[in-house]
Design an enzyme around this catalytic site. Sequence first.
Site, PDB file in Angstrom:
ATOM      1  N   GLY A 148      -2.490  27.849  24.963  1.00 41.43           N
ATOM      2  CA  GLY A 148      -3.280  28.404  24.136  1.00 41.43           C
ATOM      3  C   GLY A 148      -4.777  28.685  24.392  1.00 41.43           C
ATOM      4  O   GLY A 148      -5.197  28.431  25.191  1.00 41.43           O
ATOM      5  N   HIS A 149      -5.448  29.231  23.427  1.00 42.37           N
ATOM      6  CA  HIS A 149      -7.059  29.647  24.412  1.00 42.37           C
ATOM      7  C   HIS A 149      -7.989  28.075  24.443  1.00 42.37           C
ATOM      8  O   HIS A 149      -7.859  27.937  25.288  1.00 42.37           O
ATOM      9  CB  HIS A 149      -7.887  30.536  22.901  1.00 42.37           C
ATOM     10  CG  HIS A 149      -7.335  31.647  23.197  1.00 42.37           C
ATOM     11  ND1 HIS A 149      -6.820  31.719  21.866  1.00 42.37           N
ATOM     12  CD2 HIS A 149      -8.014  32.301  22.745  1.00 42.37           C
ATOM     13  CE1 HIS A 149      -6.300  33.549  21.802  1.00 42.37           C
ATOM     14  NE2 HIS A 149      -6.605  33.498  22.871  1.00 42.37           N
ATOM     15  N   VAL A 150      -8.120  27.699  23.764  1.00 39.23           N
ATOM     16  CA  VAL A 150      -8.555  26.219  23.477  1.00 39.23           C
ATOM     17  C   VAL A 150      -8.134  25.109  24.392  1.00 39.23           C
ATOM     18  O   VAL A 150      -8.588  24.095  26.059  1.00 39.23           O
ATOM     19  CB  VAL A 150      -8.040  24.855  22.108  1.00 39.23           C
ATOM     20  CG1 VAL A 150      -9.613  23.394  22.870  1.00 39.23           C
ATOM     21  CG2 VAL A 150      -9.570  25.337  21.333  1.00 39.23           C
ATOM     22  N   LYS A 202     -16.554  27.941   2.419  1.00 36.12           N
ATOM     23  CA  LYS A 202     -15.901  28.665   2.869  1.00 36.12           C
ATOM     24  C   LYS A 202     -15.565  30.011   1.569  1.00 36.12           C
ATOM     25  O   LYS A 202     -16.343  29.847   0.151  1.00 36.12           O
ATOM     26  CB  LYS A 202     -14.280  27.276   3.085  1.00 36.12           C
ATOM     27  CG  LYS A 202     -13.349  28.728   3.803  1.00 36.12           C
ATOM     28  CD  LYS A 202     -13.653  27.681   5.252  1.00 36.12           C
ATOM     29  CE  LYS A 202     -12.278  28.286   6.121  1.00 36.12           C
ATOM     30  NZ  LYS A 202     -12.739  27.581   7.764  1.00 36.12           N
TER      31      LYS A 202
HETATM   32  P1  NAD Z   1      -4.216  29.461  19.986  1.00 35.68           P
HETATM   33  O1  NAD Z   1      -3.059  29.986  18.743  1.00 35.68           O
HETATM   34  O2  NAD Z   1      -4.623  30.256  20.942  1.00 35.68           O
HETATM   35  O3  NAD Z   1      -3.073  28.540  20.337  1.00 35.68           O
HETATM   36  C1  NAD Z   1      -2.247  27.511  19.528  1.00 35.68           C
HETATM   37  C2  NAD Z   1      -0.935  27.706  21.329  1.00 35.68           C
HETATM   38  O4  NAD Z   1      -0.083  26.846  20.209  1.00 35.68           O
HETATM   39  C3  NAD Z   1       0.191  28.735  21.104  1.00 35.68           C
HETATM   40  O5  NAD Z   1       0.009  29.134  22.466  1.00 35.68           O
HETATM   41  C4  NAD Z   1       0.806  28.902  20.167  1.00 35.68           C
HETATM   42  O6  NAD Z   1       1.483  29.206  21.173  1.00 35.68           O
HETATM   43  C5  NAD Z   1       1.278  27.163  20.933  1.00 35.68           C
HETATM   44  N1  NAD Z   1       2.071  26.106  20.106  1.00 35.68           N
HETATM   45  C6  NAD Z   1       2.307  26.844  18.563  1.00 35.68           C
HETATM   46  N2  NAD Z   1       3.606  25.762  18.118  1.00 35.68           N
HETATM   47  C7  NAD Z   1       3.756  25.141  18.966  1.00 35.68           C
HETATM   48  C8  NAD Z   1       4.629  23.776  18.899  1.00 35.68           C
HETATM   49  N3  NAD Z   1       5.248  23.721  18.208  1.00 35.68           N
HETATM   50  N4  NAD Z   1       4.607  23.041  19.735  1.00 35.68           N
HETATM   51  C9  NAD Z   1       3.924  24.025  20.967  1.00 35.68           C
HETATM   52  N5  NAD Z   1       2.977  24.334  20.990  1.00 35.68           N
HETATM   53  C10 NAD Z   1       3.215  25.595  19.569  1.00 35.68           C
HETATM   54  O7  NAD Z   1      -5.213  28.232  19.078  1.00 35.68           O
HETATM   55  P2  NAD Z   1      -6.361  28.197  19.742  1.00 35.68           P
HETATM   56  O8  NAD Z   1      -7.346  28.776  19.023  1.00 35.68           O
HETATM   57  O9  NAD Z   1      -5.945  27.289  21.265  1.00 35.68           O
HETATM   58  O10 NAD Z   1      -6.326  26.754  18.905  1.00 35.68           O
HETATM   59  C11 NAD Z   1      -6.084  25.637  18.448  1.00 35.68           C
HETATM   60  C12 NAD Z   1      -6.008  24.353  17.448  1.00 35.68           C
HETATM   61  O11 NAD Z   1      -7.308  24.162  17.063  1.00 35.68           O
HETATM   62  C13 NAD Z   1      -5.228  25.189  16.176  1.00 35.68           C
HETATM   63  O12 NAD Z   1      -5.034  24.236  15.175  1.00 35.68           O
HETATM   64  C14 NAD Z   1      -7.339  25.505  15.613  1.00 35.68           C
HETATM   65  O13 NAD Z   1      -7.184  26.046  14.442  1.00 35.68           O
HETATM   66  C15 NAD Z   1      -8.031  24.651  15.907  1.00 35.68           C
HETATM   67  N6  NAD Z   1      -8.851  24.465  16.924  1.00 35.68           N
HETATM   68  C16 NAD Z   1      -9.448  26.041  17.387  1.00 35.68           C
HETATM   69  C17 NAD Z   1     -11.085  26.194  17.719  1.00 35.68           C
HETATM   70  C18 NAD Z   1     -11.329  27.576  18.713  1.00 35.68           C
HETATM   71  O14 NAD Z   1     -12.310  27.096  19.119  1.00 35.68           O
HETATM   72  N7  NAD Z   1     -10.190  28.256  18.930  1.00 35.68           N
HETATM   73  C19 NAD Z   1     -11.822  25.155  17.125  1.00 35.68           C
HETATM   74  C20 NAD Z   1     -11.368  24.377  16.346  1.00 35.68           C
HETATM   75  C21 NAD Z   1     -10.023  24.324  16.168  1.00 35.68           C
END
Ligand code: NAD
Length: 390
Positions: free
Chosen positions: A199-201, A97
Amino acid sequence: MESTTLEKETATELSGDFPLFDKLKNYEHEQVVVCSEPSMGLKAIIAVHDTTLGPALGGVRMWPYNNEQEAIRDVLRLSRGMTYKAAISGLNLGGGKAVIIGDPRKEKNEALFRAFGRYVDSLGGRYITAEDVGTDVQAMEWVRMETKYVTGLPKAIGGSGDPSPVTAYGVYKGMKACAKKAYGSDSLEGKRISIQGAGHVSSYLAEFLEKEGAELIICDIYEDKVNDLADKVGAEVVDPDDIYGLDVDIFSPCALGGIINDDTMDQFNCDIIAGAANNVLDEEEKHGQMLLDKGILYAPDYVINAGGLINVASELEGYNEERAQGQAEKIYDTILDILNYSEENDTPTFTASNILAEKRMSDVGKIHNIYTSQSNFTGHIGDLYKHANL
Ligand code: NAD
């Protein structure tokens, strides 16, 4: 390598002496590189934790750390986590990292990232970088101007693009493995599943779950986001504060870290916790054990969300979405192995996962001791004899 959780350091420790070499010994790091280019204000640290399985891959995070110790602590902890994630995911990669000390909203620029790219290049492939918090595709394109050891590039230039679909697929498969263990069938049809975050995932995940006939309940801090997703997948919407106490079969945290903590523990009323969010256990040992005691199956976050890493890793061999999906599918078997180990040894699932990751590193490390004609061979046939110690 110890099978304990990552060391939790206190603010007191951070304010006192910082015994770096003790830390490297405890965490078992191979190398830490401090990168400085004062003309453009680059202050970066690259941590290579372990390269037993292959080159160390892990993103570069840009963050306005309060002090250097905080940055060092973060890069050591995160790089070690990457070693375990790659190992348990069956990847031939080590853990690394990097962190750049700075405010990404003000200090992200071409020269800074190109300078960082040069430092990455100087490691000759021991460390491969990627996007992380505070960095983006544009930053990776700048890094790529100076080194080939960068991944997670846009699809348009041969990269793997947004990892979220593959991450979501892995979470979906991992959730099915948990269902298999808890209910004897991996079908999610009719299961009540709550998802934190829209969100995205979670958007991709909700689609998989809706197709399988699950009953979905979702929340987000942004009303428009949660309503859009709810309309798309026919989910019920709840207030973010109410998500923990719902009577559901499965809870899927896909937003924030640290949400399984002393305050939320008693609220959980589910059989399974399986989601994408990183570092969901506030204190790994304590809260992992509490979930075990409550009889809740917890899919370790770094295992079930490894689809993102799998996606960028597959870029190293020439990106192929099907291959990445195929590899993410294996998260099902990995999660089942972990749940079985946890049950047989009455140990929390994250500990089981750490033990299995360490076993793979140790087993593969041993085969590296077997002499082959490739071992240390630098070119001349006579060298083979030298290297064979004849
Ligand atoms: P993202 O930012 O697109 O989605 C996260 C969502 O959570 C957002 O819509 C945000 O508004 C919401 N949020 C924040 N605080 C909140 C709360 N208190 N209550 C309810 N909703 C809340 O992120 P993502 O890319 O979907 O990733 C989600 C999680 O998965 C993160 O922890 C990220 O580190 C982890 N992750 C993502 C990936 C990836 O491929 N994107 C890979 C591994 C891990």
